[in-house]
Each structure stands twice: as structure tokens, then as C-alpha cells.
Design a protein around this motif. Structure first.
Motif, PDB file in Angstrom:
ATOM      1  N   LEU A 109     -32.551 -44.357 -74.819  1.00  0.00           N
ATOM      2  CA  LEU A 109     -31.990 -45.800 -75.088  1.00  0.00           C
ATOM      3  C   LEU A 109     -31.318 -45.644 -76.003  1.00  0.00           C
ATOM      4  O   LEU A 109     -31.347 -44.639 -77.528  1.00  0.00           O
ATOM      5  CB  LEU A 109     -33.568 -45.669 -76.107  1.00  0.00           C
ATOM      6  N   TYR A 110     -30.606 -45.969 -75.911  1.00  0.00           N
ATOM      7  CA  TYR A 110     -29.417 -47.239 -77.392  1.00  0.00           C
ATOM      8  C   TYR A 110     -29.752 -48.474 -77.805  1.00  0.00           C
ATOM      9  O   TYR A 110     -30.151 -49.076 -77.070  1.00  0.00           O
ATOM     10  CB  TYR A 110     -28.298 -46.471 -77.364  1.00  0.00           C
ATOM     11  N   PHE A 111     -29.278 -48.240 -79.334  1.00  0.00           N
ATOM     12  CA  PHE A 111     -29.620 -49.720 -80.179  1.00  0.00           C
ATOM     13  C   PHE A 111     -28.052 -50.010 -80.419  1.00  0.00           C
ATOM     14  O   PHE A 111     -28.070 -48.981 -81.491  1.00  0.00           O
ATOM     15  CB  PHE A 111     -30.866 -49.958 -80.290  1.00  0.00           C
ATOM     16  N   VAL A 112     -27.746 -51.163 -81.189  1.00  0.00           N
ATOM     17  CA  VAL A 112     -27.811 -51.817 -82.312  1.00  0.00           C
ATOM     18  C   VAL A 112     -27.697 -51.817 -83.481  1.00  0.00           C
ATOM     19  O   VAL A 112     -28.489 -52.772 -83.166  1.00  0.00           O
ATOM     20  CB  VAL A 112     -26.312 -52.407 -81.582  1.00  0.00           C
ATOM     21  N   SER A 113     -27.422 -52.013 -84.763  1.00  0.00           N
ATOM     22  CA  SER A 113     -27.488 -52.635 -86.319  1.00  0.00           C
ATOM     23  C   SER A 113     -26.302 -52.586 -87.046  1.00  0.00           C
ATOM     24  O   SER A 113     -25.759 -51.827 -86.753  1.00  0.00           O
ATOM     25  CB  SER A 113     -29.291 -51.577 -86.578  1.00  0.00           C
ATOM     26  N   GLY A 114     -26.860 -53.236 -87.887  1.00  0.00           N
ATOM     27  CA  GLY A 114     -25.433 -53.155 -89.146  1.00  0.00           C
ATOM     28  C   GLY A 114     -25.557 -52.592 -90.261  1.00  0.00           C
ATOM     29  O   GLY A 114     -27.161 -52.250 -90.457  1.00  0.00           O
ATOM     30  N   PRO A 115     -25.008 -51.788 -90.594  1.00  0.00           N
ATOM     31  CA  PRO A 115     -24.838 -50.854 -91.869  1.00  0.00           C
ATOM     32  C   PRO A 115     -25.809 -51.299 -92.686  1.00  0.00           C
ATOM     33  O   PRO A 115     -26.510 -50.517 -93.013  1.00  0.00           O
ATOM     34  CB  PRO A 115     -23.841 -49.988 -91.881  1.00  0.00           C
ATOM     35  N   GLY A 116     -26.199 -52.540 -93.126  1.00  0.00           N
ATOM     36  CA  GLY A 116     -26.279 -53.094 -94.471  1.00  0.00           C
ATOM     37  C   GLY A 116     -27.359 -53.223 -94.135  1.00  0.00           C
ATOM     38  O   GLY A 116     -28.192 -54.177 -95.170  1.00  0.00           O
ATOM     39  N   THR A 117     -28.642 -53.838 -93.000  1.00  0.00           N
ATOM     40  CA  THR A 117     -29.758 -53.888 -91.995  1.00  0.00           C
ATOM     41  C   THR A 117     -31.030 -53.191 -93.103  1.00  0.00           C
ATOM     42  O   THR A 117     -30.425 -52.122 -92.980  1.00  0.00           O
ATOM     43  CB  THR A 117     -29.730 -54.044 -90.818  1.00  0.00           C
ATOM     44  N   LEU A 118     -31.873 -54.201 -93.221  1.00  0.00           N
ATOM     45  CA  LEU A 118     -33.095 -53.237 -93.234  1.00  0.00           C
ATOM     46  C   LEU A 118     -33.172 -52.171 -92.288  1.00  0.00           C
ATOM     47  O   LEU A 118     -33.324 -50.604 -92.962  1.00  0.00           O
ATOM     48  CB  LEU A 118     -34.158 -53.891 -93.662  1.00  0.00           C
ATOM     49  N   LYS A 119     -33.406 -51.897 -90.473  1.00  0.00           N
ATOM     50  CA  LYS A 119     -33.874 -51.155 -89.612  1.00  0.00           C
ATOM     51  C   LYS A 119     -32.895 -50.433 -89.794  1.00  0.00           C
ATOM     52  O   LYS A 119     -33.215 -48.814 -90.225  1.00  0.00           O
ATOM     53  CB  LYS A 119     -33.894 -51.562 -88.682  1.00  0.00           C
ATOM     54  N   SER A 120     -31.240 -50.431 -90.469  1.00  0.00           N
ATOM     55  CA  SER A 120     -30.974 -49.483 -90.810  1.00  0.00           C
ATOM     56  C   SER A 120     -30.980 -49.121 -91.822  1.00  0.00           C
ATOM     57  O   SER A 120     -29.913 -47.084 -92.308  1.00  0.00           O
ATOM     58  CB  SER A 120     -28.881 -49.531 -90.738  1.00  0.00           C
ATOM     59  N   ARG A 121     -31.105 -49.043 -93.158  1.00  0.00           N
ATOM     60  CA  ARG A 121     -31.252 -48.082 -94.281  1.00  0.00           C
ATOM     61  C   ARG A 121     -32.448 -47.614 -93.941  1.00  0.00           C
ATOM     62  O   ARG A 121     -32.362 -46.703 -94.759  1.00  0.00           O
ATOM     63  CB  ARG A 121     -31.516 -49.426 -95.547  1.00  0.00           C
ATOM     64  N   LEU A 122     -33.744 -48.352 -93.396  1.00  0.00           N
ATOM     65  CA  LEU A 122     -35.009 -47.385 -93.211  1.00  0.00           C
ATOM     66  C   LEU A 122     -34.300 -46.328 -92.350  1.00  0.00           C
ATOM     67  O   LEU A 122     -34.611 -45.276 -92.637  1.00  0.00           O
ATOM     68  CB  LEU A 122     -35.771 -48.551 -93.102  1.00  0.00           C
ATOM     69  N   LEU A 123     -33.562 -46.099 -91.054  1.00  0.00           N
ATOM     70  CA  LEU A 123     -32.817 -45.604 -90.183  1.00  0.00           C
ATOM     71  C   LEU A 123     -32.339 -43.901 -91.607  1.00  0.00           C
ATOM     72  O   LEU A 123     -32.957 -43.051 -91.108  1.00  0.00           O
ATOM     73  CB  LEU A 123     -32.572 -45.558 -89.288  1.00  0.00           C
ATOM     74  N   ALA A 124     -32.031 -44.151 -91.843  1.00  0.00           N
ATOM     75  CA  ALA A 124     -30.838 -43.581 -92.948  1.00  0.00           C
ATOM     76  C   ALA A 124     -31.578 -42.151 -93.262  1.00  0.00           C
ATOM     77  O   ALA A 124     -31.575 -41.691 -93.915  1.00  0.00           O
ATOM     78  CB  ALA A 124     -30.307 -44.450 -93.853  1.00  0.00           C
ATOM     79  N   ALA A 125     -33.251 -42.994 -93.475  1.00  0.00           N
ATOM     80  CA  ALA A 125     -33.523 -42.795 -95.000  1.00  0.00           C
ATOM     81  C   ALA A 125     -34.638 -41.893 -94.468  1.00  0.00           C
ATOM     82  O   ALA A 125     -35.736 -40.682 -94.191  1.00  0.00           O
ATOM     83  CB  ALA A 125     -34.536 -43.690 -95.970  1.00  0.00           C
ATOM     84  N   ASN A 126     -35.259 -42.116 -93.179  1.00  0.00           N
ATOM     85  CA  ASN A 126     -36.743 -42.004 -92.358  1.00  0.00           C
ATOM     86  C   ASN A 126     -36.635 -42.250 -90.997  1.00  0.00           C
ATOM     87  O   ASN A 126     -36.276 -43.181 -89.910  1.00  0.00           O
ATOM     88  CB  ASN A 126     -38.168 -42.127 -92.411  1.00  0.00           C
ATOM     89  N   PRO A 127     -35.628 -41.451 -89.820  1.00  0.00           N
ATOM     90  CA  PRO A 127     -35.167 -41.576 -88.483  1.00  0.00           C
ATOM     91  C   PRO A 127     -36.233 -41.980 -87.514  1.00  0.00           C
ATOM     92  O   PRO A 127     -35.584 -42.520 -86.563  1.00  0.00           O
ATOM     93  CB  PRO A 127     -34.397 -40.428 -87.998  1.00  0.00           C
ATOM     94  N   TRP A 128     -37.651 -41.001 -88.250  1.00  0.00           N
ATOM     95  CA  TRP A 128     -38.558 -41.688 -87.155  1.00  0.00           C
ATOM     96  C   TRP A 128     -39.108 -42.856 -86.957  1.00  0.00           C
ATOM     97  O   TRP A 128     -38.845 -43.867 -87.582  1.00  0.00           O
ATOM     98  CB  TRP A 128     -39.978 -40.916 -87.458  1.00  0.00           C
ATOM     99  N   CYS A 129     -38.752 -43.323 -85.672  1.00  0.00           N
ATOM    100  CA  CYS A 129     -39.290 -44.883 -85.145  1.00  0.00           C
ATOM    101  C   CYS A 129     -40.211 -45.169 -83.747  1.00  0.00           C
ATOM    102  O   CYS A 129     -39.840 -44.442 -83.317  1.00  0.00           O
ATOM    103  CB  CYS A 129     -38.364 -46.182 -85.288  1.00  0.00           C
ATOM    104  N   SER A 130     -40.588 -46.432 -83.734  1.00  0.00           N
ATOM    105  CA  SER A 130     -40.558 -46.660 -82.349  1.00  0.00           C
ATOM    106  C   SER A 130     -40.039 -47.985 -82.091  1.00  0.00           C
ATOM    107  O   SER A 130     -39.405 -49.307 -82.544  1.00  0.00           O
ATOM    108  CB  SER A 130     -42.164 -46.758 -82.298  1.00  0.00           C
ATOM    109  N   VAL A 131     -40.176 -48.186 -80.524  1.00  0.00           N
ATOM    110  CA  VAL A 131     -39.262 -48.972 -79.978  1.00  0.00           C
ATOM    111  C   VAL A 131     -39.801 -49.568 -78.570  1.00  0.00           C
ATOM    112  O   VAL A 131     -40.725 -48.270 -78.342  1.00  0.00           O
ATOM    113  CB  VAL A 131     -38.048 -48.812 -79.168  1.00  0.00           C
ATOM    114  N   GLY A 132     -40.886 -50.671 -78.588  1.00  0.00           N
ATOM    115  CA  GLY A 132     -41.419 -51.830 -77.627  1.00  0.00           C
ATOM    116  C   GLY A 132     -41.112 -52.356 -76.969  1.00  0.00           C
ATOM    117  O   GLY A 132     -39.335 -53.484 -77.201  1.00  0.00           O
ATOM    118  N   VAL A 133     -41.331 -52.815 -75.215  1.00  0.00           N
ATOM    119  CA  VAL A 133     -40.123 -53.693 -74.591  1.00  0.00           C
ATOM    120  C   VAL A 133     -41.169 -54.007 -73.419  1.00  0.00           C
ATOM    121  O   VAL A 133     -42.069 -52.655 -73.136  1.00  0.00           O
ATOM    122  CB  VAL A 133     -39.380 -53.125 -74.144  1.00  0.00           C
TER     123      VAL A 133
END
Length: 171
Positions: free
Chosen positions: A62-86
Motif C-alpha cells: 500500500l502506497y499513499f501520498v501526503s504533503g510534508p506540511g500536513t498534520l498526517k506527515s508531521r505525525l508520521l515523522a514523529a511516530n511511523p505507526w499507523c492504520s489504514v481503513g478501506v
């Protein structure tokens, strides 16, 4: 090919475990299918943050896109753990793991081709992608591209054969 190392039946009604191949196949429609993907990241205080993302399943990843200034990108930079629902055809699926930026240009270029085949005119550049437009929530170009290193997945079938299953993948 991403194959689970463990399968656990979560169904309480006697249905057999779902096959991972069913989820993998449902994730693989044309990129133009416009599947509704939602990313959940974690704020430093533990509160979740969920937002829609432009994602594709390509080569069992799974690949996804996000701008570097978005909250999601900033949060991933600090903690890469995440989930994706579909919500897939006949299957609700949650994928969990760690997200990391894709920086390899040949991979970025190949993924830009996948996104273009779905109607988004992405072009690979050193930082990730650029395009004439993106979702307003993505922020301005360039956009980072992330890869999800899958650790677990949970599916609940809304069509026959019914069931609920959790799969674990090697770290």
C-alpha cells in the motif's frame, strides 16, 4: 508476494477464516476505482488523527501520498505507526503497520505511472510527486509518497462468504 505468517479467525458465528487472497484481490482494482482510504496516525498526546488519503495497492504494497506540511506527515515523522481503513467490495479492511517515505526515484516514477493510470497526473520528482492539483487536504506540492510496511490486517466480510479474520505479517 505479501503472505501472512499467522491467520486468526475472529468470527463468532462459525464461519471459516477468510483467505488473505480475497483481501489482496479486492485491494487490486484499477487505480481509477477511487477506493475510500482513511489513514489514522497518533498525536503525541495519544489522541488519534484520521483523514482521507489517496492510496494505491501496487505490487502487494500500500502506497499513499501526503504533503510534508500536513498534520498526517508531521505525525508520521514523529511516530511511523499507523492504520489504514478501506471499504472494499464485500469487505471492510484495516491495515496496520509503519509508514516510511519512498525516496527511490525509479520506485517513485513507477508509482507516478500507477497514479496517472487512475486519472491523477502525478510526476515523480526527487522529493516525491508533483501535479497540477491534488486534494485540498494534501497541501501544496511537492507531495511525499509513503509505503506501509504491513504488520497486521483485519477484515470483516459484508458479503458471502461471511467471516472476520486477522492476519499477521512478518516484521
Amino acid at each position: 508476494m505479501t503472505e501472512p505468517t499467522r491467520t486468526r479467525n475472529l468470527d463468532i458465528y462459525g464461519h471459516a477464516p477468510l483467505a488473505w487472497s480475497r483481501a489482496r484481490t479486492a485491494l487490486s482494482p484499477s487505480p481509477a476505482a477511487d477506493l475510500p482510504f482513511f489513514l489514522t496516525t497518533v498525536r503525541p498526546n495519544g489522541r488519534p488523527h484520521t483523514t482521507g488519503i489517496g492510496a494505491v495497492w501496487h505490487s502487494d504494497t500500500l502506497y499513499f501520498v501526503s504533503g510534508p506540511g500536513t498534520l498526517k506527515s508531521r505525525l508520521l515523522a514523529a511516530n511511523p505507526w499507523c492504520s489504514v481503513g478501506v471499504r472494499l467490495s464485500g469487505l471492510d479492511l484495516t491495515l496496520e503497520g509503519t509508514a516510511s517515505r519512498v525516496t527511490d526515484f525509479p520506485t517513485l516514477d513507477g508509482l507516478a505511472t500507477v497514479y496517472r493510470s487512475g486519472g491523477w497526473p502525478a510526476t515523480a520528482i526527487e522529493e516525491g510527486f508533483t501535479a497540477p492539483y491534488s486534494a485540498p487536504s494534501a497541501g501544496p506540492a511537492p507531495w511525499y509518497v509513503y509505503e506501509l510496511a504491513l504488520r497486521t490486517a483485519v477484515a470483516v466480510a459484508s458479503e458471502e462468504p461471511h467471516g472476520a479474520t486477522e492476519w499477521t505479517f512478518a516484521a
